[in-house]
Design a protein around this motif. Sequence first.
Motif, PDB file in Angstrom:
ATOM      1  N   THR A  80      20.381  24.771  30.978  1.00  6.56           N
ATOM      2  CA  THR A  80      19.840  25.214  32.265  1.00  6.56           C
ATOM      3  C   THR A  80      18.654  26.150  32.071  1.00  6.56           C
ATOM      4  N   ALA A  81      18.779  27.101  31.156  1.00 11.03           N
ATOM      5  CA  ALA A  81      17.694  28.054  30.922  1.00 11.03           C
ATOM      6  C   ALA A  81      16.436  27.356  30.424  1.00 11.03           C
ATOM      7  N   VAL A  82      16.574  26.457  29.469  1.00  5.62           N
ATOM      8  CA  VAL A  82      15.397  25.807  28.885  1.00  5.62           C
ATOM      9  C   VAL A  82      14.762  24.809  29.851  1.00  5.62           C
ATOM     10  N   THR A  83      15.561  23.974  30.485  1.00  2.00           N
ATOM     11  CA  THR A  83      14.974  22.927  31.331  1.00  2.00           C
ATOM     12  C   THR A  83      14.367  23.464  32.618  1.00  2.00           C
ATOM     13  N   THR A  84      14.786  24.624  33.059  1.00  2.00           N
ATOM     14  CA  THR A  84      14.185  25.224  34.261  1.00  2.00           C
ATOM     15  C   THR A  84      13.124  26.265  33.914  1.00  2.00           C
ATOM     16  N   SER A  85      12.885  26.515  32.634  1.00  2.00           N
ATOM     17  CA  SER A  85      11.983  27.585  32.194  1.00  2.00           C
ATOM     18  C   SER A  85      10.538  27.471  32.677  1.00  2.00           C
ATOM     19  N   PRO A  86       9.977  26.278  32.943  1.00  2.00           N
ATOM     20  CA  PRO A  86       8.606  26.272  33.470  1.00  2.00           C
ATOM     21  C   PRO A  86       8.482  26.963  34.826  1.00  2.00           C
TER      22      PRO A  86
END
Length: 167
Positions: A80-86
């Motif tokens: 969740t953190a990485v894929t929503t980071s943009p």
Amino acid sequence: FFFYFCVVVYNQQYTLHERNMGFFTNALCLGMACVYSFFGITLAISMRDFWGPNSPGATYWNVADASGQWFARALGIWMTAVTTSPWWAGVDKHALKKVYLPLNLLFMPMFIQCAFYMGKDTAPPKTNILPVNMWITQVPVGGLLLISNLLAMRESAAKASSGRKRK
């Protein structure tokens, strides 16, 4: 194709920098966020209850001990953190698509392994809504994300070569 539709709708809100990124780069990042943040949130809450033996009808795993539950929570938070980071941390989508490429290349054979070669560990229980191994549903999703990733990488190569020609 749903996430491509989302990108087209979302395209009206892009900044100039995001518009220069390319359709497939944006589609890939939005698709990865939609698929893996949803899955990640449910894993972080409880793999056992959403996708494991206690699932009311969408079982991916028939076994889920305490260590598997712990690992699924950690993985769900990371996904969740990485894929929503943009969108919340300003992570560059061009960099992220490079990170996604080896993941998507490795996920495909893993999805195929779970879908067709893991026997009773991933076989559908009688309580499943769909009477098929749920990993089979991941094969086309993973394939679409991999194709998007390859096309996004191609966008970068095309823009880099066109940029060199101008100089």
